[in-house]
Design a protein around this motif. Structure first.
Motif, short mmCIF file in Angstrom:
data_model
loop_
_atom_site.label_atom_id
_atom_site.label_comp_id
_atom_site.label_asym_id
_atom_site.label_seq_id
_atom_site.Cartn_x
_atom_site.Cartn_y
_atom_site.Cartn_z
N TYR A 5 5.83 7.62 -2.93
CA TYR A 5 6.71 7.33 -1.84
C TYR A 5 8.15 6.84 -2.32
CZ TYR A 5 9.09 5.63 2.41
OH TYR A 5 10.03 5.44 3.39
N ALA A 6 8.20 6.33 -3.61
CA ALA A 6 9.26 5.65 -4.12
C ALA A 6 10.24 6.71 -4.94
CB ALA A 6 8.94 4.56 -5.45
N ARG A 7 9.35 7.57 -5.53
CA ARG A 7 10.02 8.93 -5.94
C ARG A 7 10.70 9.81 -4.61
NH1 ARG A 7 10.08 11.71 -10.56
NH2 ARG A 7 10.39 13.92 -10.31
N TRP A 8 10.06 9.94 -3.73
CA TRP A 8 10.61 10.53 -2.49
C TRP A 8 11.83 9.75 -1.89
CZ3 TRP A 8 5.45 11.20 0.66
CH2 TRP A 8 4.47 12.11 -0.10
N LEU A 9 11.73 8.51 -1.98
CA LEU A 9 12.83 7.92 -1.47
C LEU A 9 14.10 7.78 -2.54
CD1 LEU A 9 13.37 5.75 0.80
CD2 LEU A 9 12.91 3.91 -0.57
N GLY A 10 13.94 7.97 -3.76
CA GLY A 10 14.92 8.35 -4.95
C GLY A 10 15.53 9.69 -4.55
N ASN A 11 14.60 10.86 -4.62
CA ASN A 11 14.98 12.19 -4.34
C ASN A 11 16.02 11.76 -2.75
OD1 ASN A 11 13.58 13.03 -6.32
ND2 ASN A 11 11.84 13.82 -5.03
N ALA B 218 0.85 -1.31 -0.09
CA ALA B 218 0.09 0.21 0.11
C ALA B 218 0.86 1.34 -0.04
CB ALA B 218 -0.71 -0.04 1.23
N LEU B 219 1.79 1.16 0.76
CA LEU B 219 2.84 2.34 0.72
C LEU B 219 3.33 2.67 -0.51
CD1 LEU B 219 4.54 4.47 2.47
CD2 LEU B 219 6.34 2.67 2.46
N PHE B 220 3.96 1.97 -1.25
CA PHE B 220 4.52 2.11 -2.79
C PHE B 220 3.42 2.09 -3.84
CE2 PHE B 220 8.28 0.49 -0.42
CZ PHE B 220 9.18 1.33 -0.96
N ALA B 221 2.16 1.72 -3.69
CA ALA B 221 1.31 1.92 -4.47
C ALA B 221 0.30 3.32 -4.11
CB ALA B 221 0.25 0.84 -4.65
N TYR B 222 0.48 3.95 -3.29
CA TYR B 222 -0.27 5.16 -2.92
C TYR B 222 0.05 6.21 -3.89
CZ TYR B 222 -2.67 8.95 -0.41
OH TYR B 222 -3.65 9.90 0.09
N ASN B 223 -0.95 6.88 -4.35
CA ASN B 223 -0.83 8.17 -5.00
C ASN B 223 0.44 8.01 -6.29
OD1 ASN B 223 -1.08 10.75 -6.12
ND2 ASN B 223 0.16 11.62 -4.28
N ASP B 224 0.05 6.94 -7.00
CA ASP B 224 0.93 6.51 -8.03
C ASP B 224 2.33 6.35 -7.91
OD1 ASP B 224 -1.09 6.71 -9.78
OD2 ASP B 224 -0.87 8.72 -10.40
N GLY B 225 2.68 5.59 -6.40
CA GLY B 225 4.19 5.48 -6.18
C GLY B 225 4.78 6.77 -5.83
N GLU C 190 5.69 18.67 -4.46
CA GLU C 190 5.90 17.33 -3.68
C GLU C 190 6.67 16.23 -4.72
OE1 GLU C 190 1.87 15.11 -5.09
OE2 GLU C 190 2.04 15.57 -2.87
N GLN C 191 6.65 16.47 -5.94
CA GLN C 191 7.55 15.64 -6.85
C GLN C 191 9.25 15.62 -6.52
OE1 GLN C 191 6.39 13.27 -8.84
NE2 GLN C 191 4.42 13.97 -8.47
N LEU C 192 9.57 16.85 -5.69
CA LEU C 192 11.11 17.02 -5.45
C LEU C 192 11.22 16.64 -3.84
CD1 LEU C 192 11.69 20.18 -7.17
CD2 LEU C 192 12.04 18.06 -7.92
N TYR C 193 10.23 16.21 -2.99
CA TYR C 193 10.42 16.31 -1.70
C TYR C 193 11.31 14.90 -1.49
CZ TYR C 193 6.33 19.23 -0.40
OH TYR C 193 5.55 20.33 -0.23
N PRO C 194 12.14 15.15 -0.26
CA PRO C 194 12.79 13.80 0.33
C PRO C 194 11.78 13.11 1.08
CG PRO C 194 13.25 15.88 1.49
CD PRO C 194 12.61 16.34 0.37
N VAL C 195 12.03 12.00 1.94
CA VAL C 195 11.32 11.16 2.54
C VAL C 195 10.64 11.90 3.65
CG1 VAL C 195 11.06 9.05 3.74
CG2 VAL C 195 12.03 8.99 1.56
#
Length: 314
Positions: A103-109, A94-101, A256-261
């Motif tokens: 959270y994974a983008r935040w993790l990459g940032n 659910a974490l990595f699927a919410y809002n089109d993933g 929010e696309q540039l946010y860190p975790v």
């Protein structure tokens, strides 16, 4: 030729009195018992204090791991330290699927800000500390004193001036707004100079110069390998500071696309009252964000230990 031998007692009449005198000097007075050092009591007290501190440190992490196995209903309906229905895998999905993933983008940032920023910051700090140690130039100590003053200034004090400067050149709400401030590390420069004094002998540099090596090659091929423990120690400091950089990202970023975790989890936490389903995601997201720090310290702890003892023995 005859030799005259004197009996041992007659030759040294005070020999028999010395041991007796020593025994009387070290013997306890009559009516007093010999006091034994309370080693057991002191060790037990030290161990008890260490256990208390370990529990205090590990309790939040323990709660985080246990809470990550629960859904929203179990979070508030069960004991905080009781395992739930073991929904860890479901919560991760659910974490990595919410809002089109997102959270994974935040993790990459966060990896970009932390790894790239920490490597560049550490390299700059090591080069500066090496230069302060091995080279002589006008105003060296005054400039180094100015850098030490920078250690005393909290990062939050400089965040607003940096925001105003970056807004003038149009760098706010970009990756550079978070990366560029992380490159400056006065404490890393100080540590690098200490490591250079302890790890890089001047004789080795002179030998490299006599062999025809230039200054850049000497630093890259001779000095930098010797400074590996110090490099990793400064890198860990920078890595931790960059990974936990919340206020700087909060001031610089609005997309929010540039946010860190950590900033992304903060944005979710503000909406948990309107969207209660975000509560388990915030908890499992915090756990995932902590794992890289733990792995970094466990994987680099041998450099950490050797770096902390730099200069202890001459």
């Amino acid at each position: 030729m005859s030799t005259h031998t004197t009996p041992r007692a007659a030759r040294t009449p005070q020999a028999a009195e010395i041991p007796a005198a020593r025994k009387r000097a070290y013997a306890p007075a009559r009516g007093q018992r010999a006091r034994r050092p309370r080693q057991f009591t002191s060790k037990a007290a030290v161990h008890a204090v260490l256990v208390v501190f370990a529990l205090y440190t590990l309790m939040p992490l323990t709660w985080l791991v246990i809470a990550s196995t629960k859904n929203y209903r179990d979070l508030f309906a069960t004991n905080p330290f009781a395992l739930g229905d073991l929904n860890l895998v479901a919560n991760l999905q659910a974490l990595f699927a919410y809002n089109d993933g997102i959270y994974a983008r935040w993790l990459g940032n966060t990896v970009l800000y932390t790894v790239v920023g920490s490597l560049l910051s550490t390299l700059i700090s090591v080069a500066c500390g090496y230069a302060f140690d091995k080279y002589r130039f006008r105003g060296k100590e005054k400039l180094f004193g100015l850098i030490l003053v920078g250690i005393l200034v909290p990062a939050t004090v400089t965040t607003l001036p940096l925001y105003l400067l970056f807004s003038e050149v149009g760098l706010t709400n970009t990756y550079w707004a978070v990366l560029v401030p992380s490159l400056v590390n006065p404490f890393g420069v100080y540590l690098a100079r200490v490591f250079s004094e302890g790890y890089v002998p001047g004789e080795v540099l002179e030998a490299a110069r006599m062999d025809g090596a230039g200054e850049l090659r000497t630093f890259r091929s001779v000095s930098l390998p010797m400074l590996a423990p110090g490099f990793m120690t400064i890198f860990l400091f920078s890595f931790t500071a960059s990974w936990n950089n919340f206020y700087g990202a909060l001031m610089m970023l609005s997309d929010e696309q540039l946010y860190p975790v950590n900033l992304g989890l903060y944005a979710w936490m503000k909406n948990v009252y309107q969207q209660p389903e975000l509560y388990p995601l915030v908890i499992i997201g915090a756990l995932v964000a902590v794992v890289p720090l733990i792995l970094a310290f466990l994987g680099l702890q041998r450099f950490w230990r050797s770096g902390l003892t730099a200069g202890a023995v001459k």
